[in-house]
Design a protein around this motif. Structure first.
Motif, PDB file in Angstrom:
ATOM      1  N   LYS A  46       0.832  -1.234   0.103  1.00  0.00           N
ATOM      2  CA  LYS A  46      -0.127  -0.098   0.006  1.00  0.00           C
ATOM      3  C   LYS A  46       0.951   1.186   0.206  1.00  0.00           C
ATOM      4  O   LYS A  46       0.501   2.502  -0.178  1.00  0.00           O
ATOM      5  CB  LYS A  46      -0.981  -0.098   1.091  1.00  0.00           C
ATOM      6  N   ARG A  47       2.107   1.111   0.313  1.00  0.00           N
ATOM      7  CA  ARG A  47       2.942   2.078   0.583  1.00  0.00           C
ATOM      8  C   ARG A  47       3.954   2.195  -0.704  1.00  0.00           C
ATOM      9  O   ARG A  47       4.846   3.012  -0.625  1.00  0.00           O
ATOM     10  CB  ARG A  47       3.770   2.062   1.829  1.00  0.00           C
ATOM     11  N   GLY A  48       3.915   1.378  -1.577  1.00  0.00           N
ATOM     12  CA  GLY A  48       4.744   1.594  -2.777  1.00  0.00           C
ATOM     13  C   GLY A  48       5.875   0.404  -2.661  1.00  0.00           C
ATOM     14  O   GLY A  48       6.538   0.577  -3.666  1.00  0.00           O
ATOM     15  N   PHE A  49       6.138  -0.449  -1.698  1.00  0.00           N
ATOM     16  CA  PHE A  49       7.255  -1.296  -1.533  1.00  0.00           C
ATOM     17  C   PHE A  49       6.920  -2.688  -1.793  1.00  0.00           C
ATOM     18  O   PHE A  49       5.603  -2.990  -1.566  1.00  0.00           O
ATOM     19  CB  PHE A  49       7.705  -1.207  -0.202  1.00  0.00           C
ATOM     20  N   LYS A  50       7.645  -3.666  -2.128  1.00  0.00           N
ATOM     21  CA  LYS A  50       7.652  -4.981  -2.025  1.00  0.00           C
ATOM     22  C   LYS A  50       8.367  -5.575  -1.090  1.00  0.00           C
ATOM     23  O   LYS A  50       9.790  -5.430  -1.069  1.00  0.00           O
ATOM     24  CB  LYS A  50       7.721  -5.603  -3.460  1.00  0.00           C
ATOM     25  N   LEU A  51       7.937  -6.289  -0.193  1.00  0.00           N
ATOM     26  CA  LEU A  51       8.671  -7.055   0.822  1.00  0.00           C
ATOM     27  C   LEU A  51       8.782  -8.581   0.375  1.00  0.00           C
ATOM     28  O   LEU A  51       8.162  -9.264  -0.129  1.00  0.00           O
ATOM     29  CB  LEU A  51       7.528  -7.542   2.062  1.00  0.00           C
ATOM     30  N   VAL A  52      10.258  -8.551  -0.214  1.00  0.00           N
ATOM     31  CA  VAL A  52      10.635  -9.916  -0.582  1.00  0.00           C
ATOM     32  C   VAL A  52      11.036 -10.825   0.463  1.00  0.00           C
ATOM     33  O   VAL A  52      10.540 -11.962  -0.044  1.00  0.00           O
ATOM     34  CB  VAL A  52      12.165  -9.486  -1.380  1.00  0.00           C
ATOM     35  N   THR A  53      11.734 -10.571   1.599  1.00  0.00           N
ATOM     36  CA  THR A  53      11.859 -11.486   2.658  1.00  0.00           C
ATOM     37  C   THR A  53      12.190 -10.732   3.716  1.00  0.00           C
ATOM     38  O   THR A  53      12.448  -9.754   3.940  1.00  0.00           O
ATOM     39  CB  THR A  53      12.858 -12.636   2.044  1.00  0.00           C
ATOM     40  N   ILE A  54      12.083 -11.731   4.948  1.00  0.00           N
ATOM     41  CA  ILE A  54      12.735 -11.321   6.059  1.00  0.00           C
ATOM     42  C   ILE A  54      13.630 -12.281   6.492  1.00  0.00           C
ATOM     43  O   ILE A  54      13.518 -13.490   6.681  1.00  0.00           O
ATOM     44  CB  ILE A  54      11.292 -11.224   7.197  1.00  0.00           C
ATOM     45  N   ALA A  55      14.743 -11.814   6.476  1.00  0.00           N
ATOM     46  CA  ALA A  55      16.271 -12.359   7.041  1.00  0.00           C
ATOM     47  C   ALA A  55      16.967 -12.044   8.006  1.00  0.00           C
ATOM     48  O   ALA A  55      17.881 -11.314   7.809  1.00  0.00           O
ATOM     49  CB  ALA A  55      16.995 -12.714   5.666  1.00  0.00           C
ATOM     50  N   PRO A  56      16.811 -12.510   9.291  1.00  0.00           N
ATOM     51  CA  PRO A  56      17.408 -11.678  10.289  1.00  0.00           C
ATOM     52  C   PRO A  56      18.871 -12.159  10.475  1.00  0.00           C
ATOM     53  O   PRO A  56      19.155 -13.257   9.744  1.00  0.00           O
ATOM     54  CB  PRO A  56      16.595 -12.401  11.772  1.00  0.00           C
ATOM     55  N   THR A  57      19.545 -11.636  11.030  1.00  0.00           N
ATOM     56  CA  THR A  57      21.020 -11.789  11.154  1.00  0.00           C
ATOM     57  C   THR A  57      21.534 -12.065  12.661  1.00  0.00           C
ATOM     58  O   THR A  57      22.925 -12.163  12.915  1.00  0.00           O
ATOM     59  CB  THR A  57      21.905 -10.812  10.452  1.00  0.00           C
ATOM     60  N   ASP A  58      20.584 -11.896  13.640  1.00  0.00           N
ATOM     61  CA  ASP A  58      21.011 -11.980  14.966  1.00  0.00           C
ATOM     62  C   ASP A  58      20.079 -12.787  15.801  1.00  0.00           C
ATOM     63  O   ASP A  58      18.501 -12.549  15.443  1.00  0.00           O
ATOM     64  CB  ASP A  58      21.483 -10.713  15.594  1.00  0.00           C
ATOM     65  N   TYR A  59      20.142 -13.287  16.855  1.00  0.00           N
ATOM     66  CA  TYR A  59      19.090 -13.704  17.737  1.00  0.00           C
ATOM     67  C   TYR A  59      18.313 -12.315  18.460  1.00  0.00           C
ATOM     68  O   TYR A  59      18.950 -11.539  18.426  1.00  0.00           O
ATOM     69  CB  TYR A  59      19.420 -14.677  19.023  1.00  0.00           C
ATOM     70  N   PRO A  60      17.257 -12.526  18.955  1.00  0.00           N
ATOM     71  CA  PRO A  60      16.467 -11.286  19.680  1.00  0.00           C
ATOM     72  C   PRO A  60      17.425 -10.694  20.680  1.00  0.00           C
ATOM     73  O   PRO A  60      18.132 -11.430  21.160  1.00  0.00           O
ATOM     74  CB  PRO A  60      15.263 -12.036  20.238  1.00  0.00           C
ATOM     75  N   SER A  61      16.945  -9.589  20.973  1.00  0.00           N
ATOM     76  CA  SER A  61      17.448  -8.974  22.151  1.00  0.00           C
ATOM     77  C   SER A  61      16.975  -9.134  23.513  1.00  0.00           C
ATOM     78  O   SER A  61      16.022  -9.302  23.632  1.00  0.00           O
ATOM     79  CB  SER A  61      17.503  -7.384  21.861  1.00  0.00           C
TER      80      SER A  61
END
Length: 342
Positions: A143-158
């Motif tokens: 809706k805001r003009g973006f495409k979410l391709v993926t979510i790929a974390p690089t660390d464990y939660p804080s």
């Protein structure tokens, strides 16, 4: 243009030759400018390298990339506006930055929203892949003009990491302390609900803030703490919040300009990267905690009882998130709870 018109067999031969010639023309490669703020030695950049190489190979070179790491073109908080303005096509961003554009990304600041362990990321993986989890975020971004391709974390939660040598084990060990947060309304409300003083400090200012006693510790993840040699010796490990969650986001217009086949390849590679990234986090976070222990850190883990206690005390924070963001926020929280009970 010739005025002569062809008829009969000659016409069919000419049209056939033109069709064969058109089919033999190579596809025009589409080069996408991909920016991110992380150094080339980081896991972030390794993830970007793997993603771009895979997409290029699987599209047979029809989609290529020019990658600009280390904020070469613009700082991280200008990347999403840069996508909308057409300066760049893609970024590997981070949840608090994306939340400044789409507040639903504040879900990653919610206390104990993700029921993950150092060696088990399955709750997060299911949420990211769910239509009423990551799918809600993807729809909001479109809706805001973006495409979410993926979510790929690089660390464990804080979680709660302190400068003192003794690891906190209960809420009483944290109350009244000054704890660094990355900023944002959710993190501020969480600190107030739990009784510690949240202090927003930028990453570049964290080391002097810790050494000078401006704060007693921070909401931080293990790999980042190890890599940056932060002076933190009392660690309470648990999925307190996940503000360092990193998504790959691109221009929706650019994504729509790709062929359907290449769009599918882009998303398929993104899904594979998500699984690879979560596995890498599980492996590297476990190693990081062991190295922190070897370096003299006292490490404790949130007990199930303490986790339930902190989650109960922060129900008002979850309610505020829903009040601020409406039915979509509630849908994500319901999905997190459903997946937690599976």
């Amino acid at each position: 243009m010739f005025a002569t018109s062809f008829t009969g067999p000659l016409k069919r031969a000419v049209l056939g030759a033109l069709a064969i010639g058109a089919m033999s023309l190579p596809a025009v490669a589409q080069e996408l400018r991909f920016v991110h703020a992380y150094p080339v030695a980081s896991q972030h950049h390794r993830n970007v390298e793997w993603f771009t190489q895979q997409v290029t190979e699987r599209t047979n070179g029809e989609v290529t990339f020019r990658v600009f790491p280390s904020a070469q073109i613009m700082p991280i908080n200008q990347e999403l506006p840069g996508i909308l303005s057409g300066q760049v096509a893609m970024t590997y961003s981070v949840a608090p930055v994306v939340a400044s554009v789409e507040p639903l990304w504040g879900v990653f600041d919610l206390p104990f929203a993700f029921d993950v362990e150092l060696d088990d990321m399955s709750h997060a993986a299911k949420f990211y892949a769910s239509d009423t989890g990551g799918g809600v975020l993807a729809s909001a971004m479109e809706k805001r003009g973006f495409k979410l391709v993926t979510i790929a974390p690089t660390d464990y939660p804080s979680s709660i990491y302190l400068t003192k040598n003794t690891a906190p084990k209960t809420l009483e060990d944290v109350k009244g302390l000054k704890i660094r947060i990355t900023g944002g309304r959710i993190a501020q409300l969480t600190g107030e609900a739990l009784g510690y003083s949240p202090v927003a400090i930028a990453g570049a200012e964290l080391v002097p803030a810790l050494s000078q006693g401006v704060v007693d510790g921070g909401i931080l993840p293990p790999i980042y703490t190890l890599d940056n040699k932060l002076n933190l010796k009392g660690l309470m490990i648990g999925p307190h919040a996940w503000p360092a969650t990193t998504p790959i986001i691109m221009s929706l217009a650019v994504f729509n300009s790709l062929s359907p086949e290449n769009q599918k390849i882009m998303m398929d590679v993104g899904a594979e990267l998500r699984e690879r990234a979560l596995q890498t986090v599980a492996e590297n976070a476990t190693k990081a905690v062991e190295e922190l222990k070897a370096g003299g850190a006292d490490v404790a883990y949130f007990s199930p009882e303490e986790t339930d206690r902190w989650r109960d005390l922060t129900k008002s924070v979850w309610e505020a998130f829903v009040n601020d963001n409406g039915p979509e926020a509630q849908a994500m929280l319901d999905e997190l709870a459903r997946l937690r009970s599976e």
